[in-house]
Design an enzyme around this catalytic site. Structure first.
Site, PDB file in Angstrom:
ATOM      1  N   HIS A 150      -3.667  -5.027   0.102  1.00  0.00           N
ATOM      2  CA  HIS A 150      -3.171  -5.515   1.389  1.00  0.00           C
ATOM      3  C   HIS A 150      -3.216  -7.030   1.442  1.00  0.00           C
ATOM      4  CE1 HIS A 150      -3.001  -1.702   3.709  1.00  0.00           C
ATOM      5  NE2 HIS A 150      -3.815  -1.312   2.743  1.00  0.00           N
TER       6      HIS A 150
ATOM      7  N   GLU B 101      -2.201  -8.865   3.775  1.00  0.00           N
ATOM      8  CA  GLU B 101      -2.541  -9.276   5.135  1.00  0.00           C
ATOM      9  C   GLU B 101      -4.027  -9.097   5.430  1.00  0.00           C
ATOM     10  OE1 GLU B 101      -1.308  -6.485   4.275  1.00  0.00           O
ATOM     11  OE2 GLU B 101      -1.892  -4.858   5.650  1.00  0.00           O
TER      12      GLU B 101
ATOM     13  N   CYS C 144       0.830  -1.209   0.000  1.00  0.00           N
ATOM     14  CA  CYS C 144       0.000   0.000   0.000  1.00  0.00           C
ATOM     15  C   CYS C 144       0.864   1.258   0.000  1.00  0.00           C
ATOM     16  CB  CYS C 144      -1.003  -0.039   1.147  1.00  0.00           C
ATOM     17  SG  CYS C 144      -2.363   1.130   0.969  1.00  0.00           S
TER      18      CYS C 144
END
Lengths: 261, 206
Positions: free
Chosen positions: B184, B186, B80
């Site tokens: 993202h 994650e 990001c």
């Protein structure tokens, strides 16, 4: 192409997951930690947790659990964040920037704030400046009375002077990243979403609107996606009815060519 | 050991949790002195470009990245804001120099009437084979995005994934040992965790 999100909402009361009806009647579903395994099999787009514990009230008939201490919610957020790899939004009882700080520090990606920003709209700008607009979800609860929609605060107990569209535009201008729009009338009734107000709000702002309140069957989700510009559809109770409710919702929507992941 | 750079831009616990959940040893680095002991790095982050660069500079991580990543070739994964900071320059709230690890410029996503930020799950097309994303039927290529700016690398050969929102934009880049994604991993469930696992497994040097 950006897909529409389908988001389970988990209401927490005194540390337990409950289902609600018109923000008034609550039935215990279970312990949030025990639910995590089940939730993770859903591979949900996002999760929203709303703490609807009311200070000094004992709505629960169970006597074997303690009144939630402030640190419990933070521990809960940490535990959830350790095993959930999708965006997590926490809302409910967030009143100050410090409340936001603690939730973000413990794993919240976004915070949802309602009553506190009705009282002090500047909190929106504060949170947006510190964490970015994407972190700041403003919750707007609405009820239709005498043919008009009104914004309610305090978990559906206090009618404000605010008109929903004007309020939505105001929060957007202050830095809100998303709006979580909830219909008090439709909440828990499984009778469908309030398409009219969702349409009005989504068309009045240029930030994503998450529509919530009223899901009773999969076609209800489809209706929101087909008839409004809501970016996401959220639901609480419906996903607790059966083990595979969430994957089934997605399967239904995909079979109808809805734009979902 | 993977070092996750903590430079005060957003909650990085999720990145750490994702590695831990996947059984990958990772450490949160609070100072560049801790970089030496790691063989790979992750630069995460959410927030404004200028603020991110100011923090990387003042904390000494900019220098650390030039030393260990640019000169010594240790692998880096930018996420990001971490992807955007690799650029030559960012244009959010004024012009700011970036790390210039991958030449290019960061600009606002174009499109009239586009709801910004671009937030949600979006389909991501792999345009160049790379070690981090392998096509798998059980992992549809949808990842979670939340951003208003995008990175335009000078060299088209760096582009590994693209995404569409208003227009087609670059969502993943690789230049030798440096990888970066706008989305993202994650926060992208199983598909995202797979990317992090693959990053852990890539051989050094790349």
């Amino acid at each position: 192409m950006l897909t529409n999100r389908i988001i389970p909402v988990l209401y927490l009361m005194n540390g337990l997951i409950v289902r609600s009806e018109s923000f008034n009647h609550f039935l215990v579903i279970g312990n949030p930690i025990n639910q995590l395994e089940r939730l993770s099999t859903w591979q949900a787009d996002e999760l929203i947790y709303i703490d609807i514990t009311r200070e000094g009230e004992h709505d629960m008939r169970r006597s074997d659990h303690k009144v939630q201490r402030r640190t419990d919610i933070l521990e809960l957020i940490q535990d959830i964040a350790k095993v959930s790899f999708m965006p997590l939004t926490f809302g409910g009882r967030i009143r100050t920037i410090e409340d936001v700080d603690m939730r973000v520090a413990n794993g919240a990606d976004k915070v949802a704030i309602n009553s506190a920003v009705v009282r002090d709209p500047d909190l929106i700008a504060q949170v947006a400046k510190k964490y970015g607009s994407q972190c700041m979800v403003v919750g707007i609860d609405v009820k239709k009375e005498d043919g008009h929609y009104h914004v309610y605060a305090e978990n559906g107990r206090v009618r404000t002077e605010l008109e929903p569209v004007a309020w939505a535009q105001k929060v957007e201008s202050l830095g809100a990243g998303e709006i979580l729009l909830n219909s008090i009338d439709r909440d828990g009734k499984a009778g469908g979403f309030d398409i009219e107000i969702i349409r009005q709000i989504a068309d009045s702002v240029n930030i994503p609107v998450i529509a919530c309140g009223g899901a009773g069957a999969w076609p209800d989700f489809l209706e929101v996606l087909e008839k409004t510009h809501a970016s996401a559809v959220a639901a609480g109770n419906i996903f607790h009815f059966t083990e595979n409710a969430y994957p089934r919702a997605k399967k239904y929507l995909k079979s109808k060519n809805a734009n979902v992941r | 050991m993977i070092g996750i750079i903590h430079y005060g831009m957003g909650n990085i616990a999720s990145v750490y949790n994702a590695f831990e959940y996947s059984g990958v040893p990772a450490k949160i680095l609070r100072s560049p002195a801790e970089m030496a002991a790691c063989d790979k790095y992750v630069l995460p982050g959410v927030g404004a470009f200028g603020h991110g660069m100011a923090n990387l500079n003042s904390m000494g991580f900019s220098e650390g990245l030039q030393k260990y990543v640019a000169r010594e070739g240790r692998p880096l994964l930018g996420i990001c804001l971490g992807m955007q900071l690799l650029a030559t320059e960012g244009t959010e709230f004024g012009r700011h120099p970036g790390l210039n690890l991958i030449p290019g410029i960061v600009e606002r996503l174009p499109g009239e009437g586009l709801r910004l930020p671009h937030v949600g799950w979006n389909k991501t097309i792999t345009v160049k084979a790379n070690a981090l994303i392998q096509a798998r039927e059980d992992l549809p290529p949808y990842y979670y995005y939340v951003h208003s700016y995008h990175f335009k690398p000078e060299d088209a050969a760096c582009v590994i994934t693209r995404c569409e929102y208003g227009t087609s934009f670059v969502s993943g880049v690789q230049k030798d040992n440096i990888f970066a994604f706008q989305f993202h991993p994650e926060k992208s469930q199983k598909a995202g965790l797979e990317i992090l696992k693959n990053f852990n497994e890539i051989a050094i040097p790349c």
